[in-house]
Design a protein around this motif. Structure first.
Motif, PDB file in Angstrom:
ATOM      1  N   LEU A   4       4.670 -55.207  13.832  1.00 60.00           N
ATOM      2  CA  LEU A   4       3.341 -55.411  13.273  1.00 60.00           C
ATOM      3  C   LEU A   4       3.428 -56.308  12.048  1.00 60.00           C
ATOM      4  N   GLN A   5       2.408 -57.125  11.868  1.00 56.22           N
ATOM      5  CA  GLN A   5       2.245 -57.892  10.648  1.00 56.22           C
ATOM      6  C   GLN A   5       1.114 -57.247   9.862  1.00 56.22           C
ATOM      7  N   ALA A   6       1.438 -56.717   8.686  1.00 52.58           N
ATOM      8  CA  ALA A   6       0.447 -55.981   7.901  1.00 52.58           C
ATOM      9  C   ALA A   6       0.513 -56.406   6.442  1.00 52.58           C
ATOM     10  N   LEU A 193       1.320 -40.439   8.807  1.00 54.85           N
ATOM     11  CA  LEU A 193       2.537 -41.250   8.905  1.00 54.85           C
ATOM     12  C   LEU A 193       2.234 -42.724   8.682  1.00 54.85           C
ATOM     13  N   ALA A 194       1.137 -43.208   9.251  1.00 59.92           N
ATOM     14  CA  ALA A 194       0.753 -44.609   9.086  1.00 59.92           C
ATOM     15  C   ALA A 194       0.538 -44.949   7.616  1.00 59.92           C
ATOM     16  N   ALA A 195      -0.157 -44.060   6.890  1.00 66.45           N
ATOM     17  CA  ALA A 195      -0.428 -44.303   5.471  1.00 66.45           C
ATOM     18  C   ALA A 195       0.859 -44.339   4.657  1.00 66.45           C
ATOM     19  N   ARG A 196       1.762 -43.388   4.927  1.00 66.18           N
ATOM     20  CA  ARG A 196       3.021 -43.343   4.175  1.00 66.18           C
ATOM     21  C   ARG A 196       3.887 -44.565   4.477  1.00 66.18           C
ATOM     22  N   ILE A 197       3.861 -45.016   5.719  1.00 66.91           N
ATOM     23  CA  ILE A 197       4.613 -46.216   6.088  1.00 66.91           C
ATOM     24  C   ILE A 197       3.989 -47.441   5.428  1.00 66.91           C
ATOM     25  N   ALA A 218       0.404 -47.391  15.026  1.00 63.62           N
ATOM     26  CA  ALA A 218       0.164 -48.838  15.044  1.00 63.62           C
ATOM     27  C   ALA A 218      -1.313 -49.148  14.822  1.00 63.62           C
ATOM     28  N   ALA A 219      -2.193 -48.386  15.467  1.00 54.69           N
ATOM     29  CA  ALA A 219      -3.633 -48.614  15.312  1.00 54.69           C
ATOM     30  C   ALA A 219      -4.087 -48.349  13.883  1.00 54.69           C
ATOM     31  N   HIS A 220      -3.574 -47.286  13.264  1.00 57.61           N
ATOM     32  CA  HIS A 220      -3.956 -46.950  11.888  1.00 57.61           C
ATOM     33  C   HIS A 220      -3.435 -47.993  10.900  1.00 57.61           C
ATOM     34  N   ILE A 221      -2.188 -48.440  11.073  1.00 59.96           N
ATOM     35  CA  ILE A 221      -1.628 -49.444  10.165  1.00 59.96           C
ATOM     36  C   ILE A 221      -2.431 -50.738  10.247  1.00 59.96           C
ATOM     37  N   GLU A 226      -6.331 -54.358   7.600  1.00 59.17           N
ATOM     38  CA  GLU A 226      -7.593 -55.110   7.669  1.00 59.17           C
ATOM     39  C   GLU A 226      -8.673 -54.520   6.764  1.00 59.17           C
ATOM     40  N   GLY A 227      -8.341 -53.450   6.041  1.00 59.40           N
ATOM     41  CA  GLY A 227      -9.290 -52.847   5.122  1.00 59.40           C
ATOM     42  C   GLY A 227     -10.347 -51.990   5.778  1.00 59.40           C
TER      43      GLY A 227
END
Length: 390
Positions: A4-6, A193-197, A218-221, A226-227
């Motif tokens: 992922l690019q975040a 998990l997404a938030a902590r990552i 992946a969906a949450h990240i 994207e805000g």
């Protein structure tokens, strides 16, 4: 594995099976090849300490757990861990070994790592608080059946669990069976998990997570980058207070029993109410005693189940399992070897019954279930006596 690019950073999500030898090897390989700035691991501090220092159940006080109203929760925890332990034993891999492999690889390569999972006790307590009494029974029954099943899974079967379509089917089944538990065990942890990552430091991250969480994380990240979703998950770190309905519900059965008994007395006097009382005491107390007997409880505990079942039902803050569990723990105190062998004993049917720690929980569970069935039989019978009689 997903890339992922975040927010200008690259995050590599590596999905694993928790009792898979191939996952252990894959984790080491990916961390070595990717050379990340940081590795995020699906472990919490408590589980990590237990796995590395062997603290396990040494400090467990089962009597205190039951008195605090956490008997069902402890039993669910033990049954779940025993299921993973049994699978791991069959395959020669300890549950969570791939997570420890990630930590070990980081230590060897000098890569910082973060433990990103929510405390397991918070997760279980949130799931438990959202599940009805019969939902708890269904959950425990399904888990116990899976533990004592003779079916064996091969290494190939375990690896298939990492396929997205199979995992998706499993999640859909869980959602239909116990939607409240699924929301906490899967959906909430995906977001947590997404938030902590996402909050972890570094421009290049590797996250080692269970394959079942891969698509959700992946969906949450992506949404966070994207805000579209906030990264503050402090609301998921606490036990939600009881709702108004949750505070009223414990009084429902006691209130109904008292109201029906009073109505019987007003309608037909002591003859009707005494007949109702006698049937309730025999059926309700009898089935609670039968439950204790099926658990091979001490004879005195079986007697206590029969006598105290009505008190357990009429008290909204206590259940018959509180009396029987504490009594069994007093009459057959857990020995040092019971605590030392707990992790091994819970993986077999015989061990569950012979280990005094889990035996207390079985007495607690079956006597509570028996009393609940007794009410299910008695209350409709009372209604027939009151409103069906000519």
């Amino acid at each position: 594995m997903q890339r992922l690019q975040a927010g200008g950073r690259e995050i590599v999500l590596l999905g694993t099976a928790h009792v898979s030898r191939e996952s252990v090897e894959e984790v080491r390989r990916v961390i070595s090849e990717e050379k990340p700035d940081r590795v995020c691991v699906e472990l919490d501090e408590g589980r990590y300490t237990s796995m590395t220092q062997g603290s396990g159940w040494k400090d467990l006080n089962v009597g205190k757990v039951i008195r605090q109203g956490k008997g069902f929760l402890l039993m669910a925890n033990l049954v779940l861990s025993s299921f993973q332990r049994r699978l791991g034993k069959d395959l020669g891999v300890k549950p969570g070994e791939e997570m420890l492999a990630a930590v070990t690889a980081c230590q060897e390569l000098g890569v910082p790592f973060s433990l990103c999972d929510r405390n397991i006790q918070v997760t279980l307590r949130r799931a438990w608080s959202r599940t009805s009494f019969w939902g708890k029974m269904k959950m425990l029954a399904a888990m116990i059946a899976s533990v004592f099943s003779e079916e064996k899974l091969s290494a190939e079967d375990i690896e298939k669990l990492k396929q997205k379509d199979i995992l998706q089917n499993m999640m859909e089944e869980l959602a239909q069976y116990l939607p409240a538990a699924k929301a906490v065990l899967i959906d909430e942890r995906d977001r947590y998990l997404a938030a902590r990552i996402f909050q972890a430091e570094g421009s290049r991250l590797v996250a080692v997570v269970g394959a079942g969480h891969l698509s959700g994380i992946a969906a949450h990240i992506t949404a966070m980058a994207e805000g579209r979703e906030r990264t503050d998950v402090s609301d998921l770190d606490s036990i939600p207070p009881k709702t108004t309905a949750g505070r009223i519900l414990p009084w429902t059965i006691p209130g109904l029993i008292v109201a029906l008994f009073a109505y019987g007395f007003v309608r037909a006097g002591w003859s009707m109410s005494s007949a109702m009382l006698l049937r309730w005491l025999i059926i309700h107390g009898g089935l609670a005693a039968v439950g204790a007997a099926l658990a091979f409880a001490h004879p005195l505990t079986i007697l206590i189940a029969f006598v105290m079942a009505p008190i357990g039902t009429l008290n909204p803050f206590g259940k018959i399992g509180l009396f029987t569990g504490v009594a069994e723990g007093f009459l057959r105190k857990p020995r040092v070897k019971d605590v030392e062998n707990l992790a091994e004993d819970v993986s077999t049917f015989r061990g569950f019954y012979t280990n005094r720690v889990t035996h207390i929980l079985i007495v607690f569970f079956l006597s509570t279930l028996g009393a609940a069935i007794g009410n299910m039989i008695t209350i409709p019978w009372w209604l027939t006596m009151l409103f069906g009689a000519k």
